[in-house]
Design a protein around this motif. Structure first.
Motif, short mmCIF file in Angstrom:
data_model
loop_
_atom_site.label_atom_id
_atom_site.label_comp_id
_atom_site.label_asym_id
_atom_site.label_seq_id
_atom_site.Cartn_x
_atom_site.Cartn_y
_atom_site.Cartn_z
N TRP A 44 -61.10 10.34 16.44
CA TRP A 44 -61.39 10.98 17.74
C TRP A 44 -61.35 12.00 18.09
CZ3 TRP A 44 -56.57 7.63 17.64
CH2 TRP A 44 -55.36 8.41 17.79
N VAL A 45 -61.69 12.54 19.16
CA VAL A 45 -61.52 13.94 19.63
C VAL A 45 -60.93 13.85 21.11
CG1 VAL A 45 -62.43 16.05 20.21
CG2 VAL A 45 -63.67 14.87 18.72
N ILE A 46 -59.97 14.65 21.46
CA ILE A 46 -59.30 14.77 22.63
C ILE A 46 -58.96 16.11 23.04
CG2 ILE A 46 -56.89 15.03 21.46
CD1 ILE A 46 -55.91 13.12 23.62
N LEU A 47 -59.41 16.21 24.56
CA LEU A 47 -59.10 17.46 25.48
C LEU A 47 -57.93 17.05 26.29
CD1 LEU A 47 -62.76 18.58 26.63
CD2 LEU A 47 -60.98 19.58 24.77
N ILE A 48 -56.81 17.90 25.99
CA ILE A 48 -55.46 17.76 26.70
C ILE A 48 -55.40 18.81 27.67
CG2 ILE A 48 -52.98 17.83 26.54
CD1 ILE A 48 -53.52 16.96 23.55
N ASP A 49 -55.14 18.33 29.00
CA ASP A 49 -54.74 19.44 30.21
C ASP A 49 -53.82 20.25 29.69
OD1 ASP A 49 -56.67 18.11 31.59
OD2 ASP A 49 -55.26 17.31 33.02
N GLY A 50 -53.98 21.80 29.87
CA GLY A 50 -53.24 22.64 30.04
C GLY A 50 -53.02 23.47 31.34
N LYS A 51 -53.24 24.69 31.44
CA LYS A 51 -53.36 25.48 32.74
C LYS A 51 -54.51 25.20 33.36
CE LYS A 51 -50.36 29.02 30.68
NZ LYS A 51 -50.72 29.74 29.45
N LEU A 56 -58.82 13.79 28.21
CA LEU A 56 -60.05 13.02 27.79
C LEU A 56 -59.90 12.56 26.20
CD1 LEU A 56 -62.42 15.01 29.95
CD2 LEU A 56 -61.58 12.87 30.58
N CYS A 57 -60.30 11.29 25.91
CA CYS A 57 -60.27 10.80 24.69
C CYS A 57 -61.53 10.19 24.23
CB CYS A 57 -59.02 10.42 24.30
SG CYS A 57 -58.74 10.05 22.39
N TRP A 58 -62.39 10.70 23.19
CA TRP A 58 -63.71 10.42 22.84
C TRP A 58 -63.26 9.66 21.33
CZ3 TRP A 58 -63.47 14.95 25.38
CH2 TRP A 58 -63.98 14.93 26.65
N ALA A 59 -63.98 8.35 21.35
CA ALA A 59 -63.90 7.85 19.79
C ALA A 59 -65.01 8.47 19.20
CB ALA A 59 -64.16 6.32 20.15
N ILE A 60 -64.99 8.82 18.10
CA ILE A 60 -66.18 9.24 17.54
C ILE A 60 -66.76 7.90 16.59
CG2 ILE A 60 -67.00 10.56 15.49
CD1 ILE A 60 -64.36 12.38 15.76
N PRO A 72 -62.65 8.26 32.77
CA PRO A 72 -62.80 7.87 31.58
C PRO A 72 -63.62 9.24 30.98
CG PRO A 72 -64.38 6.70 32.91
CD PRO A 72 -63.53 7.11 33.97
N ALA A 73 -63.65 9.52 29.75
CA ALA A 73 -64.39 10.41 29.13
C ALA A 73 -66.04 9.98 28.94
CB ALA A 73 -63.96 10.30 27.58
N PRO A 74 -66.84 10.70 29.75
CA PRO A 74 -68.13 10.61 29.75
C PRO A 74 -68.63 10.41 28.17
CG PRO A 74 -67.98 12.66 30.15
CD PRO A 74 -66.59 12.19 30.21
N THR A 75 -69.87 9.65 28.03
CA THR A 75 -70.29 9.38 27.08
C THR A 75 -70.99 10.52 26.52
OG1 THR A 75 -70.51 6.86 27.26
CG2 THR A 75 -71.98 7.92 25.52
N LEU A 76 -70.96 11.19 25.29
CA LEU A 76 -71.56 12.32 24.80
C LEU A 76 -72.50 12.03 23.47
CD1 LEU A 76 -68.61 15.00 25.19
CD2 LEU A 76 -70.34 14.34 26.81
N THR A 77 -73.53 12.59 23.14
CA THR A 77 -74.12 12.28 22.04
C THR A 77 -74.64 13.45 21.11
OG1 THR A 77 -76.34 12.36 23.14
CG2 THR A 77 -75.15 10.26 23.02
N THR A 78 -74.90 13.22 19.88
CA THR A 78 -75.24 14.36 18.97
C THR A 78 -76.70 13.69 18.19
OG1 THR A 78 -74.16 13.96 17.16
CG2 THR A 78 -72.94 15.41 18.81
N ALA A 79 -77.03 14.17 17.25
CA ALA A 79 -77.98 13.86 16.36
C ALA A 79 -77.78 12.49 15.72
CB ALA A 79 -78.57 14.96 15.55
N ARG A 80 -76.45 12.63 15.34
CA ARG A 80 -75.69 11.44 14.47
C ARG A 80 -74.69 10.47 15.17
NH1 ARG A 80 -73.89 14.02 8.99
NH2 ARG A 80 -72.80 15.61 10.45
N LEU A 81 -74.18 11.05 16.18
CA LEU A 81 -72.83 10.48 16.73
C LEU A 81 -73.07 10.13 18.09
CD1 LEU A 81 -70.45 13.03 15.54
CD2 LEU A 81 -71.24 10.77 14.42
N VAL A 82 -72.49 9.14 18.81
CA VAL A 82 -72.12 8.83 20.05
C VAL A 82 -70.50 9.00 20.30
CG1 VAL A 82 -72.05 6.87 21.83
CG2 VAL A 82 -73.99 7.18 20.24
#
Length: 180
Positions: free
Chosen positions: A78-85, A63-67, A2-12
């Motif tokens: 959401w923000v997603i990172l998609i595998d490439g090379k 990996l796909c994160w809900a904003i 799973p995508a790990p939980t990431l935080t910012t000042a305003r977001l999870v």
């Protein structure tokens, strides 16, 4: 994984879940939000549920994160990172229209970029955007992405065959200090 939980000042930013479909239906059914997406506006909650379920799946090469707001678990996009090379991933993002202009997309995307270059040790992150998607282009450029090229006739979408602009960012070009 799973995508790990990431935080910012305003977001999870947390793992996208299948049960986010109801919150994301207004996003994915909004014609303005979906103009530059590879598919048209969703016509039903069932369509969104199926789409979100696919993006929420683990171990599928992305990996796909809900904003979400720090005080509210409701998915705004959401923000997603998609595998490439090896050591390269593509980044994508979508955000509810009433959140546009608030800096939330920039904050969320920057945090995922920081995770990608820091924790994942990626060497390159790239994005693919429509040439007429001025909001996305501006966001990428504010984050330090460089225009790398145009792929002619790359996508067949609900608005016709579209070109793609490719923007790239290298690890040694990125610093979180560029963030507000």
């Amino acid at each position: 994984m799973p995508a790990p939980t990431l935080t910012t000042a305003r977001l999870v930013l947390r793992q996208l879940r299948a049960d986010d479909a109801a919150a994301l239906f207004p996003v994915l059914s909004d014609p303005e939000v979906m103009t530059w997406w590879s598919s048209g506006p969703h016509q039903s909650l069932a369509e969104t549920a199926n789409y979100v379920k696919g993006n929420a799946a683990e171990d599928e090469g992305y990996l796909c994160w809900a904003i979400t707001d720090a005080g509210d678990d409701t998915a705004l996009g959401w923000v997603i990172l998609i595998d490439g090379k090896l050591d390269v991933k593509e980044i994508g993002y979508i955000l509810r229209r009433d959140c546009w202009g608030s800096g939330l997309a920039r904050e969320a995307v920057a945090r995922v970029i920081d995770y990608g270059f820091g924790d994942l040790r990626l060497r390159r992150i790239f994005a693919d955007t429509d040439p007429e998607n001025s909001g996305s282009i501006a966001l990428l450029e504010r984050l330090g992405f460089q225009y790398e090229g145009r792929l002619r006739g790359e996508w067949e979408t609900h608005i016709g065959v579209r070109d793609s602009l490719i923007y790239g960012l290298l690890r040694d070009e990125w610093t979180m200090e560029t963030m507000p």
